[in-house]
Design a protein around this motif. Structure first.
Motif, PDB file in Angstrom:
ATOM      1  N   THR A  59     -43.763  32.384  17.465  1.00 41.16           N
ATOM      2  CA  THR A  59     -44.209  33.191  18.602  1.00 41.16           C
ATOM      3  C   THR A  59     -43.043  33.895  19.289  1.00 41.16           C
ATOM      4  N   PHE A  60     -43.357  35.014  19.895  1.00 40.81           N
ATOM      5  CA  PHE A  60     -42.346  35.782  20.627  1.00 40.81           C
ATOM      6  C   PHE A  60     -41.757  34.971  21.771  1.00 40.81           C
ATOM      7  N   TRP A  65     -41.056  18.245  40.057  1.00 42.75           N
ATOM      8  CA  TRP A  65     -40.659  18.272  38.658  1.00 42.75           C
ATOM      9  C   TRP A  65     -41.691  19.019  37.818  1.00 42.75           C
ATOM     10  N   GLY A  66     -42.967  18.820  38.119  1.00 42.92           N
ATOM     11  CA  GLY A  66     -44.009  19.521  37.389  1.00 42.92           C
ATOM     12  C   GLY A  66     -44.324  18.884  36.042  1.00 42.92           C
ATOM     13  N   THR A  67     -45.275  19.492  35.339  1.00 39.50           N
ATOM     14  CA  THR A  67     -45.719  18.973  34.050  1.00 39.50           C
ATOM     15  C   THR A  67     -45.344  19.936  32.943  1.00 39.50           C
ATOM     16  N   MET A  68     -44.738  19.389  31.884  1.00 41.00           N
ATOM     17  CA  MET A  68     -44.397  20.185  30.711  1.00 41.00           C
ATOM     18  C   MET A  68     -45.343  19.810  29.582  1.00 41.00           C
ATOM     19  N   THR A  69     -46.297  20.687  29.265  1.00 43.41           N
ATOM     20  CA  THR A  69     -47.219  20.452  28.156  1.00 43.41           C
ATOM     21  C   THR A  69     -46.542  20.843  26.855  1.00 43.41           C
ATOM     22  N   ARG A  70     -46.576  19.930  25.872  1.00 46.32           N
ATOM     23  CA  ARG A  70     -45.876  20.173  24.623  1.00 46.32           C
ATOM     24  C   ARG A  70     -46.857  20.142  23.461  1.00 46.32           C
ATOM     25  N   ALA A  71     -46.569  20.984  22.479  1.00 48.57           N
ATOM     26  CA  ALA A  71     -47.428  21.044  21.305  1.00 48.57           C
ATOM     27  C   ALA A  71     -47.082  19.953  20.306  1.00 48.57           C
ATOM     28  N   GLY A  72     -45.848  19.438  20.365  1.00 45.67           N
ATOM     29  CA  GLY A  72     -45.397  18.458  19.395  1.00 45.67           C
ATOM     30  C   GLY A  72     -44.804  19.140  18.180  1.00 45.67           C
ATOM     31  N   PHE A  73     -43.982  18.421  17.435  1.00 49.73           N
ATOM     32  CA  PHE A  73     -43.295  18.992  16.295  1.00 49.73           C
ATOM     33  C   PHE A  73     -44.132  18.876  15.035  1.00 49.73           C
ATOM     34  N   VAL A  94     -14.747  13.344  33.209  1.00 50.87           N
ATOM     35  CA  VAL A  94     -15.848  12.830  34.032  1.00 50.87           C
ATOM     36  C   VAL A  94     -17.211  13.167  33.455  1.00 50.87           C
ATOM     37  N   ALA A  95     -17.252  14.164  32.567  1.00 54.02           N
ATOM     38  CA  ALA A  95     -18.530  14.535  31.960  1.00 54.02           C
ATOM     39  C   ALA A  95     -18.257  15.354  30.705  1.00 54.02           C
ATOM     40  N   VAL A  96     -19.210  15.317  29.790  1.00 55.14           N
ATOM     41  CA  VAL A  96     -19.140  16.128  28.570  1.00 55.14           C
ATOM     42  C   VAL A  96     -20.521  16.705  28.308  1.00 55.14           C
ATOM     43  N   GLY A  97     -20.582  18.003  28.108  1.00 51.83           N
ATOM     44  CA  GLY A  97     -21.841  18.661  27.775  1.00 51.83           C
ATOM     45  C   GLY A  97     -21.848  19.113  26.333  1.00 51.83           C
ATOM     46  N   GLY A  98     -23.014  19.476  25.844  1.00 49.18           N
ATOM     47  CA  GLY A  98     -23.149  19.977  24.484  1.00 49.18           C
ATOM     48  C   GLY A  98     -24.238  21.016  24.401  1.00 49.18           C
ATOM     49  N   ILE A  99     -24.318  21.681  23.261  1.00 49.25           N
ATOM     50  CA  ILE A  99     -25.303  22.743  23.077  1.00 49.25           C
ATOM     51  C   ILE A  99     -26.690  22.161  22.832  1.00 49.25           C
ATOM     52  N   VAL A 100     -27.670  22.687  23.546  1.00 46.29           N
ATOM     53  CA  VAL A 100     -29.078  22.354  23.330  1.00 46.29           C
ATOM     54  C   VAL A 100     -29.758  23.588  22.748  1.00 46.29           C
ATOM     55  N   TRP A 101     -30.413  23.411  21.602  1.00 47.54           N
ATOM     56  CA  TRP A 101     -31.138  24.524  20.984  1.00 47.54           C
ATOM     57  C   TRP A 101     -32.593  24.152  20.766  1.00 47.54           C
ATOM     58  N   LEU A 102     -33.406  25.190  20.598  1.00 43.10           N
ATOM     59  CA  LEU A 102     -34.841  24.985  20.442  1.00 43.10           C
ATOM     60  C   LEU A 102     -35.228  24.874  18.967  1.00 43.10           C
ATOM     61  N   ASN A 103     -36.213  24.024  18.697  1.00 44.91           N
ATOM     62  CA  ASN A 103     -36.714  23.894  17.324  1.00 44.91           C
ATOM     63  C   ASN A 103     -38.234  23.981  17.263  1.00 44.91           C
ATOM     64  N   ASN A 104     -38.805  24.840  18.109  1.00 45.88           N
ATOM     65  CA  ASN A 104     -40.243  25.084  18.020  1.00 45.88           C
ATOM     66  C   ASN A 104     -40.612  25.514  16.603  1.00 45.88           C
ATOM     67  N   ASP A 105     -41.698  24.955  16.093  1.00 51.40           N
ATOM     68  CA  ASP A 105     -42.231  25.268  14.763  1.00 51.40           C
ATOM     69  C   ASP A 105     -41.335  24.793  13.621  1.00 51.40           C
ATOM     70  N   THR A 154     -34.670  20.599  21.183  1.00 55.10           N
ATOM     71  CA  THR A 154     -35.813  20.314  22.042  1.00 55.10           C
ATOM     72  C   THR A 154     -36.877  21.379  21.861  1.00 55.10           C
ATOM     73  N   GLU A 155     -38.065  21.081  22.305  1.00 55.42           N
ATOM     74  CA  GLU A 155     -39.187  22.008  22.202  1.00 55.42           C
ATOM     75  C   GLU A 155     -39.321  22.794  23.491  1.00 55.42           C
TER      76      GLU A 155
END
Length: 475
Positions: A227-228, A464-472, A200-211, A313-314
């Motif tokens: 950054t820390f 939901w709010g606002t997610m400010t992103r720096a961009g890649f 009924v569903a399949v999930g996967g790993i999400v990792w961060l790629n900031n910088d 994702t960032e």
């Protein structure tokens, strides 16, 4: 009065000790289960010919639904990334959820979009009004659909995409994500292998790629964030996705598929009414509702999981934005536990009722209260002069050592399995960050969690709010 404090101290010591042992034991079990599952998956992956899946007529049709709200910075790169995915039966639907910036206009300008006057919106699941459905005049983008709608939140935006989709499965992702080109070939493998059960569903790993370095919607070079705050989120994602969710999926007890990346059987989701508008934890709520419905129907099913980094994702780059995100996560968890309290230690729901729900209740929801209560009790004991310093220092050392060990173990499993970070300095930076986390970061997560609980119990509405992103970074 003195006897009261002695009994209170004794009760506190035993309660905290057994609670810590319960949590530590669960982490150890999940850690060892996950490492075996990850290594097993890698062996099977290396023997799989994904070109056969790509060419197979049995492969399920798939629609990507990506809600976008004020995403003008990453929108073009990420649409390009989605359109370049290697999957033959793929449609991409971008849902502009009433953005206040140039998200929609940038998509129109860059992909030569025009309003599709022949398309009738089928409102199977009730949603906010749709203002326009756009398709490209360029044949190269014939699989792209962009929808403009009145703002209604992430759940409402995804429901619009589900209504428009006509495929077997749909993928729910965040539009700011970078997806590995063969991600969906790997995600549909459990569906194609299933014989006597319904996936009924399949999930996967999400990792961060900031910088990290991104070119044309593809990850070119993965770097440890500068950054820390970003590095600590990388470690959090290692623990959650690589250790925790891998272990829960092994026993079909996974309660959460990240809203950033997952696929669902469209027919079932339409039958159960789509995403819930009344929670900020719509991704967790949907998975729990699907579990509940399938358990009550007594159908054989599974929520599958791919323990491989398939989505990047960032993460938030400052504590204000991160705090809002974690505040929402806390509220979402609390709302979902409230909605499905019928599962709590209920054998009718099998592993969900007897293990998954109790774990989320005791280890996820209660933990900040235990920590804050313990700290308050400690200060009271300091005032009355009854601190058991031997017990205090022993527990402090035990908890700190175990917290760091779990983070080290998550980093070790990542390096053993995928070796994503090539330089020793990258790994050393993550190890140092893990050692600093209990003092520099963890108190903030406790505060955000307590605030989320307070706002929920007092009825304060947070959307939901606002997610400010720096961009890649670009190569």
């Amino acid at each position: 009065m003195h006897d009261f404090w002695l009994h209170a101290i004794q009760f506190f010591e035993y309660a905290i000790f057994f609670y810590c042992m319960m949590i530590l034991s669960s982490y150890l079990i999940m850690g060892f289960v996950s490492i075996f599952e990850v290594l097993k998956y890698r062996r099977e992956r290396d023997l799989t010919d994904y070109e056969e899946i790509l060419a197979s007529p049995e492969a399920p049709t798939l629609t990507i639904v990506a809600p976008a709200y004020n995403e003008e910075v990453p929108i073009i790169d990420n649409i390009r990334s989605l359109l370049s995915l290697r999957y033959g039966k793929l449609t991409v639907i971008i849902v502009n959820d009433g953005s206040k910036d140039q998200t929609l206009q940038r998509a129109i300008d860059n992909y030569d979009l025009e309003v599709d006057l022949d398309c009738v919106y089928p409102e199977t699941i009730p949603t906010k009004p749709v203002r326009g459905i756009y398709r490209s005049k360029n044949p190269a983008f014939r699989h792209l659909i962009v929808v403009d709608k009145v703002n209604g939140g992430k759940a409402d935006a995804i429901n619009v995409g589900v209504n428009l989709a006509t495929t077997d499965y749909f993928a729910c992702i965040d539009v700011d994500c970078i997806i590995e080109s063969d991600a969906f070939l790997k995600m549909v493998k459990p569906i194609m292998q299933a014989k006597n059960e319904r996936i009924v569903a399949v999930g996967g790993i999400v990792w961060l790629n900031n910088d990290s370095v991104i070119e044309n919607g593809r990850l070119i070079k993965l770097k440890t964030p500068d950054t820390f705050i970003a590095r600590i989120q990388v470690i959090e994602y290692f623990r959650a996705f690589l250790l925790g969710r891998t272990a829960w999926a092994k026993i079909n007890g996974l309660l959460l598929i990240s809203g950033a990346f997952g696929i669902f059987e469209r027919k079932l989701i339409v039958e159960i009414g789509g995403y819930n508008h009344n929670t900020v934890g719509e991704d967790m709520e949907l998975v729990m509702r699907a579990h509940k419905v399938m358990r009550l129907r007594k159908e054989k099913y599974r929520v599958a999981y791919i323990p491989e980094p398939l989505c990047w994702t960032e993460g938030p780059s400052d504590f204000a934005v991160l705090g809002r995100q974690r505040h929402r996560w806390t509220r979402g968890t609390l709302e979902c536990l409230s909605f499905y309290k019928c599962m709590f230690f209920n054998p009718q729901y099998g592993v969900l009722g007897m293990l998954s729900y109790p774990y989320w209740f005791f280890a996820e929801w209660m933990a900040p209260f235990i920590e804050a209560g313990g700290l308050l009790f400690f200060f009271i004991l300091c005032v009355v002069g009854l601190v058991n310093w031997h017990f205090f220092w022993a527990m402090l050392a035990l908890v700190y050592a175990f917290a760091v060990m779990i983070s080290f173990f998550a980093i070790f499993v990542q390096e053993l399995s995928y070796s994503s970070y090539q330089r020793r300095s990258d790994v050393a930076s993550l190890l140092w960050t893990a050692m600093a986390e209990p003092f520099r970061y963890h108190p903030k997560t406790v505060y955000w969690s307590l605030k989320g609980n307070y706002d929920w119990f007092t009825g304060k509405n947070v959307g939901w709010g606002t997610m400010t992103r720096a961009g890649f970074q670009k190569k």
